[in-house]
Design a protein around this motif. Structure first.
Motif, PDB file in Angstrom:
ATOM      1  N   GLU A 283      32.509  41.254  39.398  1.00 14.37           N
ATOM      2  CA  GLU A 283      31.764  42.508  39.328  1.00 14.37           C
ATOM      3  C   GLU A 283      32.138  43.336  40.546  1.00 14.37           C
ATOM      4  N   ARG A 284      31.881  44.649  40.481  1.00 13.54           N
ATOM      5  CA  ARG A 284      32.319  45.527  41.570  1.00 13.54           C
ATOM      6  C   ARG A 284      31.822  45.021  42.924  1.00 13.54           C
ATOM      7  N   LEU A 285      32.763  44.918  43.852  1.00  7.43           N
ATOM      8  CA  LEU A 285      32.467  44.426  45.190  1.00  7.43           C
ATOM      9  C   LEU A 285      32.380  45.614  46.143  1.00  7.43           C
ATOM     10  N   THR A 286      31.236  45.786  46.772  1.00  9.82           N
ATOM     11  CA  THR A 286      31.041  46.866  47.731  1.00  9.82           C
ATOM     12  C   THR A 286      31.031  46.306  49.147  1.00  9.82           C
ATOM     13  N   VAL A 287      31.969  46.778  49.960  1.00  7.20           N
ATOM     14  CA  VAL A 287      32.077  46.340  51.348  1.00  7.20           C
ATOM     15  C   VAL A 287      31.544  47.471  52.217  1.00  7.20           C
ATOM     16  N   GLU A 288      30.348  47.296  52.745  1.00 11.50           N
ATOM     17  CA  GLU A 288      29.692  48.351  53.511  1.00 11.50           C
ATOM     18  C   GLU A 288      29.581  47.926  54.967  1.00 11.50           C
ATOM     19  N   ALA A 289      30.490  48.428  55.772  1.00 11.88           N
ATOM     20  CA  ALA A 289      30.510  48.119  57.208  1.00 11.88           C
ATOM     21  C   ALA A 289      31.593  48.953  57.869  1.00 11.88           C
ATOM     22  N   GLU A 290      31.478  49.167  59.167  1.00  6.97           N
ATOM     23  CA  GLU A 290      32.476  49.936  59.909  1.00  6.97           C
ATOM     24  C   GLU A 290      33.630  49.034  60.336  1.00  6.97           C
ATOM     25  N   VAL A 291      34.238  48.370  59.346  1.00  6.19           N
ATOM     26  CA  VAL A 291      35.421  47.570  59.646  1.00  6.19           C
ATOM     27  C   VAL A 291      36.599  48.515  59.838  1.00  6.19           C
ATOM     28  N   VAL A 292      37.581  48.076  60.612  1.00  8.64           N
ATOM     29  CA  VAL A 292      38.728  48.916  60.944  1.00  8.64           C
ATOM     30  C   VAL A 292      39.970  48.358  60.263  1.00  8.64           C
ATOM     31  N   PHE A 293      40.544  49.145  59.358  1.00  5.78           N
ATOM     32  CA  PHE A 293      41.795  48.777  58.703  1.00  5.78           C
ATOM     33  C   PHE A 293      42.922  49.485  59.456  1.00  5.78           C
ATOM     34  N   SER A 294      43.669  48.740  60.247  1.00  7.45           N
ATOM     35  CA  SER A 294      44.690  49.366  61.093  1.00  7.45           C
ATOM     36  C   SER A 294      46.092  48.999  60.632  1.00  7.45           C
ATOM     37  N   SER A 295      47.015  49.859  61.005  1.00  8.42           N
ATOM     38  CA  SER A 295      48.429  49.590  60.837  1.00  8.42           C
ATOM     39  C   SER A 295      48.779  49.283  59.386  1.00  8.42           C
ATOM     40  N   LEU A 296      49.388  48.123  59.127  1.00  2.00           N
ATOM     41  CA  LEU A 296      49.980  47.845  57.827  1.00  2.00           C
ATOM     42  C   LEU A 296      49.214  46.813  57.009  1.00  2.00           C
ATOM     43  N   VAL A 297      47.933  46.587  57.299  1.00  2.00           N
ATOM     44  CA  VAL A 297      47.205  45.516  56.615  1.00  2.00           C
ATOM     45  C   VAL A 297      47.035  45.780  55.119  1.00  2.00           C
ATOM     46  N   HIS A 298      47.105  47.051  54.702  1.00  2.00           N
ATOM     47  CA  HIS A 298      46.950  47.381  53.283  1.00  2.00           C
ATOM     48  C   HIS A 298      48.285  47.556  52.561  1.00  2.00           C
ATOM     49  N   GLU A 299      49.397  47.425  53.289  1.00  2.69           N
ATOM     50  CA  GLU A 299      50.690  47.604  52.629  1.00  2.69           C
ATOM     51  C   GLU A 299      50.921  46.527  51.581  1.00  2.69           C
ATOM     52  N   ALA A 300      51.400  46.962  50.402  1.00  3.86           N
ATOM     53  CA  ALA A 300      51.778  46.064  49.304  1.00  3.86           C
ATOM     54  C   ALA A 300      50.614  45.194  48.821  1.00  3.86           C
ATOM     55  N   LYS A 301      49.385  45.625  49.044  1.00  2.15           N
ATOM     56  CA  LYS A 301      48.226  44.869  48.565  1.00  2.15           C
ATOM     57  C   LYS A 301      47.776  45.406  47.203  1.00  2.15           C
ATOM     58  N   ARG A 302      47.373  44.487  46.327  1.00  2.00           N
ATOM     59  CA  ARG A 302      46.852  44.856  45.016  1.00  2.00           C
ATOM     60  C   ARG A 302      45.339  44.668  45.019  1.00  2.00           C
ATOM     61  N   LEU A 303      44.626  45.780  44.985  1.00  2.00           N
ATOM     62  CA  LEU A 303      43.166  45.743  45.013  1.00  2.00           C
ATOM     63  C   LEU A 303      42.619  46.325  43.715  1.00  2.00           C
ATOM     64  N   GLN A 304      41.504  45.758  43.262  1.00  2.00           N
ATOM     65  CA  GLN A 304      40.880  46.256  42.034  1.00  2.00           C
ATOM     66  C   GLN A 304      39.372  46.053  42.094  1.00  2.00           C
ATOM     67  N   ASN A 305      38.650  47.067  41.558  1.00  2.00           N
ATOM     68  CA  ASN A 305      37.201  46.974  41.411  1.00  2.00           C
ATOM     69  C   ASN A 305      36.495  46.762  42.753  1.00  2.00           C
ATOM     70  N   VAL A 306      36.892  47.546  43.757  1.00  2.00           N
ATOM     71  CA  VAL A 306      36.350  47.398  45.108  1.00  2.00           C
ATOM     72  C   VAL A 306      35.918  48.767  45.627  1.00  2.00           C
ATOM     73  N   THR A 307      34.805  48.786  46.362  1.00  2.00           N
ATOM     74  CA  THR A 307      34.345  49.984  47.061  1.00  2.00           C
ATOM     75  C   THR A 307      34.242  49.691  48.549  1.00  2.00           C
ATOM     76  N   PHE A 308      34.883  50.519  49.366  1.00  2.00           N
ATOM     77  CA  PHE A 308      34.745  50.433  50.819  1.00  2.00           C
ATOM     78  C   PHE A 308      33.875  51.602  51.266  1.00  2.00           C
ATOM     79  N   ARG A 309      32.799  51.311  51.970  1.00  2.00           N
ATOM     80  CA  ARG A 309      31.884  52.352  52.423  1.00  2.00           C
ATOM     81  C   ARG A 309      31.788  52.314  53.949  1.00  2.00           C
ATOM     82  N   GLY A 310      32.073  53.466  54.585  1.00  2.00           N
ATOM     83  CA  GLY A 310      31.939  53.570  56.036  1.00  2.00           C
ATOM     84  C   GLY A 310      33.057  52.930  56.828  1.00  2.00           C
ATOM     85  N   ALA A 311      34.178  52.572  56.182  1.00  2.00           N
ATOM     86  CA  ALA A 311      35.283  51.926  56.895  1.00  2.00           C
ATOM     87  C   ALA A 311      36.117  52.952  57.654  1.00  2.00           C
ATOM     88  N   VAL A 312      36.900  52.453  58.612  1.00  2.00           N
ATOM     89  CA  VAL A 312      37.786  53.298  59.403  1.00  2.00           C
ATOM     90  C   VAL A 312      39.226  52.860  59.144  1.00  2.00           C
TER      91      VAL A 312
END
Length: 768
Positions: A547-576
């Protein structure tokens, strides 16, 4: 010709006290060095500048390198104290420079060209980038030895100095340089003297592991370290900086380091990208490698056995020098057939872990056995736990080494926990000090131990963190927060830890929510927010929540951590998102709500479906395209919304409507302006020959229409050409990013520049 001021600066840099240097206009000079007075005379003989010292006349350049700097002694210390690479196999590389898109060659050849032929009126920074274990350090060590020998033989007039920053604790780059000279037992070379030698081209500095300071830690001191050095060179000299490709973006570092805030120090930035090994590289290595007097009698047969067992010649174990070296060492150490040692390593993502486990398996079953019973001293799991605790200690102290005393203490504590017989404990402790995966560091400090490669340390750190993440899945958070708050967690560690357990949708959701809870509960800024942002993308990659996963926190996604990642059914709230790249990402049904996105990087390979940016702060978009030579950057809100919409991303705002008009298209003049500005991403100084190479048939319009208008608007200014021949040159006024961001800021004085360009495109008139 060397000027009086330059000579005075040279000698002052080497003197004990800069106030104790006296030089008169006739060339007589008196200074104190090493507590002794030196009297000399500098004079011109024809076209040659000579120095008369100790009743001998020598060229000034030799006086500088041999008498003042004593570089022959430094060369001898390098050869005696720094181990050469055995065997060294030269990798292929690609050079990227402001004037040439790509230039292939061998790594040593490209590095040699970049150091032996320097620009006449520009400093040069050469970034060497490659994936972990691809041979950056080996290249620098080999080139250092080659140049040291060439310098002593009189074949080369400069010395190449390789300084490894990996694992060092320091606040300033100068501290690392002075510390390395101390390790080499080299006295009398202070920082001002190093800068003078760099400016003269008599010393080339290579900074290894620069990603640990610059790209990942992101502190102001770290980002400004190289920038400060470049400005001290004042348009002369060459510096080499090596970093992992996965952690580092050359253009992004240049922008973040603020190297272009002023044009007082002209500089160009080139990049040598190391390529993976092919069949010939691997075969050459297998034919040359030795271990404990053993070698492969039939390298071709060994290669075919390894390739057949792995199922492909493109497997990382064959294309990454570090992994092939470790497998070769294992085969020779245990005298095994390739099929026995590397069985089960087919999965490329598990390559490092399976090599490690193969070594541990053999150590447990063949080396670490009791003579009387043949039983192992430690089980495989206990063995891994021991090495993981060693890696954790290194991580906590932020060092790449551990002292033998601390190693003994860590081992003793674990042996107590494992209930090993007291009579056996000392024997185990002695064996740990000789462990195949823990070796004395390359500088010969036998009172310390380090892992054979950073990748091994990262893997064992991941092994130490694994249980803490699994405890988060059971809502036990206390154990996880301590280590995640201490220091930056490398991307490699996050990748490895997520491969050490079976990720189910339920477990991943629980761990992610646990990390978000820790970040929300952290009342002060620590590394926890960034480390949580490093781990979460690896946890969610290719995982579809039930089910939809909501990540609510001021986590910091820096640099290349999201490169080539396959994400689905996710909500990021308040992230940097800090300098974040979505290159080759695949997002479906992903929402970013009230996130600070900064300046995002995407490419043609990124795929977005039903993706929404809701009430997010977005400064700009950087698009890397395959069709065009130059990237596209957008800062005007309407253009940003249009570009994202064309890629499958909807931008929504509750406070104001986002305009994505079809009319906002690039005209021919805007395209030329973008291409010309892109020229200044890697240099502060562009001459007419460079424009001819980049623009070809459009050169005339750029020279006669675009550049004069940009000069008129205060974007460019003509620079004085000081070289041979008749040429024109231009430099950018201020910072490149300020010019680009003015496109989206009506209050910026340069906004009128972009309006004029678009107006000329719309009317078909010339820029005026």
């Amino acid at each position: 010709m060397t000027t009086f001021a330059e000579i005075s600066a040279d000698i002052t840099a080497f003197a004990d006290d800069d106030e104790d240097v006296v030089i008169d206009p006739n060339g007589q000079c008196l200074f104190v060095r090493g507590g002794e007075e030196t009297l000399l005379r500098i004079f011109q003989s024809g076209e040659q500048l000579l120095v008369e010292v100790n009743e001998e006349s020598i060229p000034y350049s030799r006086f500088l390198t041999h008498n003042l700097a004593q570089l022959p002694i430094l060369a001898e210390r390098i050869l005696s104290k720094r181990e050469p690479v055995k065997p060294y196999v030269d990798s292929s590389g690609i050079l990227k420079s402001p004037s040439e898109t790509e230039h292939p060659g061998t790594a040593l050849q490209l590095l040699g060209e970049q150091t032996t032929t320097s620009p006449a009126f520009l400093s040069r920074v050469v970034f060497i980038t490659a994936d972990a274990g691809q041979g950056k350090t080996a290249l620098l060590r080999e080139f250092q030895h080659t140049q040291a020998r060439a310098f002593l033989e009189g074949v080369s007039d400069f010395l190449f100095w390789h300084v490894d920053l990996q694992g060092r604790q320091l606040l300033r780059l100068s501290e690392a340089l002075m510390g390395d000279l101390g390790d080499l037992r080299m006295s009398g070379l202070w920082m001002p003297a190093v800068v003078r030698l760099l400016r003269r081209g008599k010393l080339m500095l290579a900074i290894d592991g620069f990603d640990e300071l610059a790209a990942e830690q992101g502190g102001t001191d770290a980002l400004g370290a190289l920038s400060l050095m470049v400005h001290q060179l004042e348009g002369q000299g060459t510096i080499v900086a090596a970093s992992r490709r996965t952690f580092f973006d050359t253009d992004d570092y240049i922008r973040r380091a603020g190297m272009f805030k002023t044009t007082a120090s002209d500089c160009e930035f080139n990049e040598i990208r190391l390529e993976e090994w092919d069949h010939e590289h691997a075969l050459t290595y297998l034919g040359a490698v030795e271990h404990a007097g053993r070698s492969f009698s039939n390298p071709e047969k060994i290669y075919e056995e390894i390739s057949s067992e792995l199922g492909s010649g493109d497997h990382p174990i064959l294309t990454r020098p570090f992994l092939l070296a470790q497998v070769s060492r294992g085969l020779l150490r245990y005298d095994l057939a390739a099929t026995e040692f590397i069985r089960g390593m087919e999965d490329p993502l598990q390559a490092v872990g399976t090599v490690i486990e193969a070594f541990v398996e053999r150590e447990v079953t063949e080396k670490w056995k009791q003579q009387e019973t043949g039983e192992p001293f430690l089980t495989k799991e206990q063995h891994l736990r021991l090495l993981a605790d060693v890696a954790e200690e290194m991580y906590r102290t932020q060092r790449s080494t551990i002292t033998v005393d601390v190693l003994e203490t860590v081992t003793a504590i674990l042996l107590e926990e494992f209930n090993v017989e007291p009579a056996r404990r000392q024997q185990v402790i002695e064996m740990v000090k000789m462990h195949v995966l823990l070796t004395p560091p390359s500088d010969g400090a036998f009172s310390e131990r380090s892992f054979d490669h950073d990748e091994f340390r990262d893997w064992f750190t991941a092994y130490a963190i694994k249980d803490r993440l699994l405890q988060l899945g059971n809502a036990k958070a206390a154990m996880s927060q301590d280590i995640l708050s201490l220091a930056h967690l490398p991307d490699a560690t996050a990748r490895y830890v997520c491969s050490l357990f079976e990720r189910t949708p339920e477990l991943v959701a629980s761990i992610v929510q646990g990390l978000a809870r820790l970040a929300r509960d952290e009342f002060r800024p620590t590394y926890l927010q960034t480390n949580a942002g490093t781990v979460i993308p690896f946890l969610l990659d290719r995982m579809i929540p039930t089910e939809r996963l909501t990540v609510e926190a001021e986590v910091v996604f820096s640099s290349l951590v999201h490169e080539a990642k396959r994400l689905q059914n996710v909500t990021f709230r308040g992230a940097v998102f800090s300098n974040a790249s979505l290159v080759d990402a695949s997002w479906k049904e992903v929402e970013l709500v009230e996130c600070n996105l900064g300046e995002l990087v995407i490419n043609d390979g990124a795929r977005f479906e039903d993706v929404k940016f809701i009430d997010c702060e977005l400064d700009g978009i950087r698009l890397l395209t395959e069709e065009a030579d130059d990237e596209v950057r957008e800062y005007e809100p309407g253009r940003i919304a249009k570009l994202l919409q064309s890629r499958g991303i909807v931008v929504e705002s509750s406070s104001k409507a986002q305009r994505a008009d079809a009319e906002l298209s690039d005209g021919e003049l805007r395209k030329l302006v973008r291409r010309l500005l892109n020229t200044f991403r890697r240099t502060t100084f562009v001459m007419d020959e460079t424009l001819q190479q980049r623009f070809r048939g459009d050169t005339k319009q750029v020279r006669e229409e675009v550049i004069p208008f940009m000069e008129k608007m205060g974007v460019l200014k003509q620079r004085q050409w000081r070289g041979s021949g008749k040429h024109e040159a231009w430099g950018i006024v201020g910072r490149l990013e300020d010019v680009e961001k003015a496109d989206g800021d009506p209050k910026n004085a340069l906004h009128a520049f972009w309006e004029a360009v678009d107006r000329a495109d719309a009317t078909g008139n010339k820029l005026d």
